[in-house]
Design a protein around this motif. Structure first.
Motif, PDB file in Angstrom:
ATOM      1  N   ASP A   1       4.891   0.529  -6.492  1.00  9.58           N
ATOM      2  CA  ASP A   1       4.791  -0.878  -6.099  1.00  9.58           C
ATOM      3  C   ASP A   1       4.379  -1.009  -4.640  1.00  9.58           C
ATOM      4  OD1 ASP A   1       5.559  -1.614  -8.633  1.00  9.58           O
ATOM      5  OD2 ASP A   1       7.655  -1.985  -8.112  1.00  9.58           O
ATOM      6  N   GLU A   2       4.968  -0.151  -3.784  1.00 13.81           N
ATOM      7  CA  GLU A   2       4.636  -0.202  -2.360  1.00 13.81           C
ATOM      8  C   GLU A   2       3.171   0.141  -2.131  1.00 13.81           C
ATOM      9  OE1 GLU A   2       5.832   1.911   1.920  1.00 13.81           O
ATOM     10  OE2 GLU A   2       6.392   2.834   0.008  1.00 13.81           O
TER      11      GLU A   2
ATOM     12  N   LYS B   1       0.928  -2.708  -3.169  1.00 13.91           N
ATOM     13  CA  LYS B   1       0.936  -3.803  -2.194  1.00 13.91           C
ATOM     14  C   LYS B   1       0.089  -3.459  -0.977  1.00 13.91           C
ATOM     15  CE  LYS B   1       5.513  -5.555  -3.503  1.00 13.91           C
ATOM     16  NZ  LYS B   1       6.939  -5.684  -3.092  1.00 13.91           N
TER      17      LYS B   1
END
Length: 232
Positions: free
Chosen positions: A60-61, A64
């Motif tokens: 997810d990081e 992003k």
């Protein structure tokens, strides 16, 4: 601690490329973030490496960060290589963000490549546009294409994913299998996965980041560059 050590993107890119090749993606991402914190201007190689690292991490990081970098680059009008966009699209697909993947694809100016074609077909399938994807496949059948024109290959992995989206429509299944048979006969189906295509260095072409391979020996010492880098 890289602060103040490198003054431009070249050295950062070399470090990221080395870490990428060693599959040390978290450390490569750390180098990228340090580069950003020092406000070092990104080059086209930086964008490709950044997208590749984030794609390989698939967190997810990382997603992003990849999305943020692309948005900032577009806002500034920076040049982003097609390969960087392709990594970002593949990452968005992995993250099940098909809308975002399609949006990124729309920014590619020239989509006449094997990777773009496979991503386009996969995106159409995942978006529920099966009629459109079949039209694309049928147009690429190379029965009447001259032998000197390069044929574009389809990944068996991508075609398998497409086939699954057609399970509830017998007519579209029939058309799809007919096209696949023709593609198979013309040698346009490859065992390479989408990941293979993205990370593959074609024969005679440069790798993701060509900086490490620009010279084989030092101009000053005439020693192999691997050992000369530290001495220079």
């Amino acid at each position: 601690n890289l602060k103040g050590f490198f003054s431009d993107s070249t050295s950062f890119n070399i470090v990221m490329d080395m870490l990428f090749m060693k599959e040390r993606y978290e450390r490569a991402l750390g180098v990228l973030l340090e580069m950003k914190s020092q406000d070092i201007k990104f080059s086209k190689d930086t964008y490709t490496l950044a997208s590749a690292v984030c794609y390989k991490m698939n967190t997810d990081e990382a997603y992003k960060i990849c999305s943020m970098l692309l948005e900032e680059s577009l806002a500034r009008g920076d040049f982003v290589p097609r390969h960087a966009f392709c990594f970002a699209i593949a990452l968005a697909i992995k993250q099940n963000d098909i809308v975002k993947a399609r949006s990124i694809y729309s920014h590619i100016l020239h989509t006449d490549s094997k990777i773009c074609l496979n991503l386009h077909v996969l995106l159409l399938a995942l978006s529920g546009a099966q009629q459109n994807l079949l039209s694309v496949l049928e147009k690429t059948v190379a029965n009447n294409v001259p032998t000197f024109v390069k044929k574009l290959d389809f990944s068996q992995e991508v075609l398998t994913a497409v086939r699954k989206t057609l399970e509830n429509n017998l007519e579209l299944q029939r058309r799809f299998e007919d096209v696949c048979d023709t593609l198979q006969r013309s040698g346009q189906i490859t065992a390479l996965s989408l990941d293979d295509m993205l990370c593959q260095t074609p024969n005679g072409k440069k790798p993701i980041n060509p900086l490490l391979f620009t010279r084989k020996v030092s101009r000053r010492t005439f020693k192999p560059l691997q050992s000369a880098l530290l001495s220079e």
